[in-house]
Write a protein that holds these residues in place. Structure first.
Motif, short mmCIF file in Angstrom:
data_model
loop_
_atom_site.label_atom_id
_atom_site.label_comp_id
_atom_site.label_asym_id
_atom_site.label_seq_id
_atom_site.Cartn_x
_atom_site.Cartn_y
_atom_site.Cartn_z
N THR A 6 0.80 -1.22 -0.02
CA THR A 6 0.12 0.02 -0.03
C THR A 6 0.79 1.17 0.11
OG1 THR A 6 -1.71 -1.15 1.34
CG2 THR A 6 -1.79 1.46 1.13
N LEU A 7 1.81 1.11 0.84
CA LEU A 7 2.65 2.36 0.88
C LEU A 7 3.27 2.59 -0.32
CD1 LEU A 7 4.41 4.54 2.42
CD2 LEU A 7 6.04 2.75 3.18
N ALA A 8 4.03 1.43 -0.99
CA ALA A 8 4.65 1.45 -2.34
C ALA A 8 3.84 2.15 -3.29
CB ALA A 8 5.26 0.22 -2.56
N THR A 9 2.42 1.54 -3.36
CA THR A 9 1.74 2.01 -4.29
C THR A 9 1.23 3.69 -4.35
OG1 THR A 9 0.47 0.16 -4.46
CG2 THR A 9 -0.69 1.81 -5.44
N ALA A 125 5.63 17.90 1.62
CA ALA A 125 4.22 17.79 1.90
C ALA A 125 3.51 16.23 1.75
CB ALA A 125 3.43 18.76 1.26
N ALA A 126 4.31 15.93 0.45
CA ALA A 126 3.80 14.60 -0.15
C ALA A 126 4.71 13.52 0.87
CB ALA A 126 4.44 14.20 -1.34
N PHE A 127 5.69 13.59 1.45
CA PHE A 127 6.34 12.50 2.38
C PHE A 127 5.42 12.79 3.57
CE2 PHE A 127 9.85 12.51 -0.64
CZ PHE A 127 9.74 11.22 -0.86
N LEU A 128 5.22 14.10 4.16
CA LEU A 128 4.37 14.10 5.36
C LEU A 128 3.24 13.21 5.46
CD1 LEU A 128 4.54 15.28 8.27
CD2 LEU A 128 3.29 16.96 7.36
N ALA A 129 2.37 13.41 4.18
CA ALA A 129 1.15 12.64 4.06
C ALA A 129 1.32 11.39 3.96
CB ALA A 129 0.53 13.22 2.63
N LEU A 130 2.54 10.90 3.33
CA LEU A 130 3.00 9.39 3.54
C LEU A 130 3.00 8.84 4.91
CD1 LEU A 130 4.89 9.07 0.10
CD2 LEU A 130 2.80 8.07 0.49
N PHE A 131 3.88 9.62 5.51
CA PHE A 131 4.31 9.00 6.69
C PHE A 131 3.05 9.17 7.76
CE2 PHE A 131 8.69 10.57 6.10
CZ PHE A 131 9.09 9.60 5.37
N SER A 132 2.02 10.29 7.40
CA SER A 132 0.89 10.18 8.39
C SER A 132 -0.21 9.34 8.16
CB SER A 132 0.22 11.72 8.45
OG SER A 132 -0.35 11.87 7.18
N GLN A 133 -0.22 8.71 6.91
CA GLN A 133 -1.28 7.89 6.37
C GLN A 133 -0.78 6.37 6.25
OE1 GLN A 133 -4.43 8.82 6.06
NE2 GLN A 133 -3.76 10.64 6.93
#
Length: 202
Positions: A6-9, A125-133
């Motif tokens: 899921t994270l990779a996608t 912002a993209a990585f913060l979103a990935l880390f938070s979700q």
């Protein structure tokens, strides 16, 4: 494994969309060749690594609280992208059978790629979103952030390498001056359009 997939996608979708950096990679390898463009790829990936560390350190939060800093970074990054687009658009045509453009051509460098990404607030912002979700489970918070960051970076390496190779597939067309000019200017215009769109999202 499901969490990793899921994270990779999500990472591939966020980083693999045709934004300024992927378009710059494809255009650079199309104009100069894959091998001469590896330094530019390395700079982009190192810049992404800084963005990953910055996101975990809360850089995105700082940018959200200081909008003028975000705007300054966005404008500076946009100018750098325009500069890279200029280098690509002004690259000389190839002679038939040559492996690379003129040695004196203004080729995007490692530094260009690095600065392009560290000045990109959307990367933080993209990585913060990935880390938070999509934060992966791990041995404590540090382990979770570390494993998530590694997966994100590996996906970025794969996605950006594919963009570089995609540009390399267009390399043969660059032996035809008219096609070369159209593709170079098309890539450069697309990069500038992507910058314009990102500025409207500030």
């Amino acid at each position: 494994m499901e969490a990793v997939i899921t994270l990779a996608t999500a990472t591939a979708l966020l980083l693999g969309s045709p934004g300024p950096a992927p378009l710059a990679l494809a255009a650079t390898s199309a104009a100069f060749g894959v091998k001469p463009s590896l330094g530019f790829l390395g700079g982009i990936l190192c810049g992404l690594a800084v963005a990953i560390v910055g996101a975990t350190a809360g850089m995105a939060t700082v940018l959200a609280n200081w909008p003028e800093l975000k705007l300054a970074l966005q404008l500076t990054g946009g100018l750098y992208i325009a500069y890279v687009a200029y280098k690509i658009a002004m690259a000389p045509a190839l002679s038939h059978g040559t492996a690379s453009g003129s040695d004196t051509a203004p080729r995007p460098t490692f530094v260009d790629g690095f600065i392009l990404n560290i000045l990109n607030p959307k990367a933080y912002a993209a990585f913060l979103a990935l880390f938070s979700q999509f934060l992966l489970p791990g041995d404590g918070a540090l382990g979770s952030y570390l494993s998530t960051g590694i997966v994100c970076f590996l996906v970025a390496v794969l996605v950006d390498s594919l963009w570089l190779l995609l540009g390399g597939l267009l390399r043969r067309l660059f032996e035809r001056p008219l096609w070369a000019r159209c593709i170079r200017f098309g890539f450069a215009a697309s990069m500038l359009l992507a910058v314009g769109l990102s500025l409207t999202w500030i």
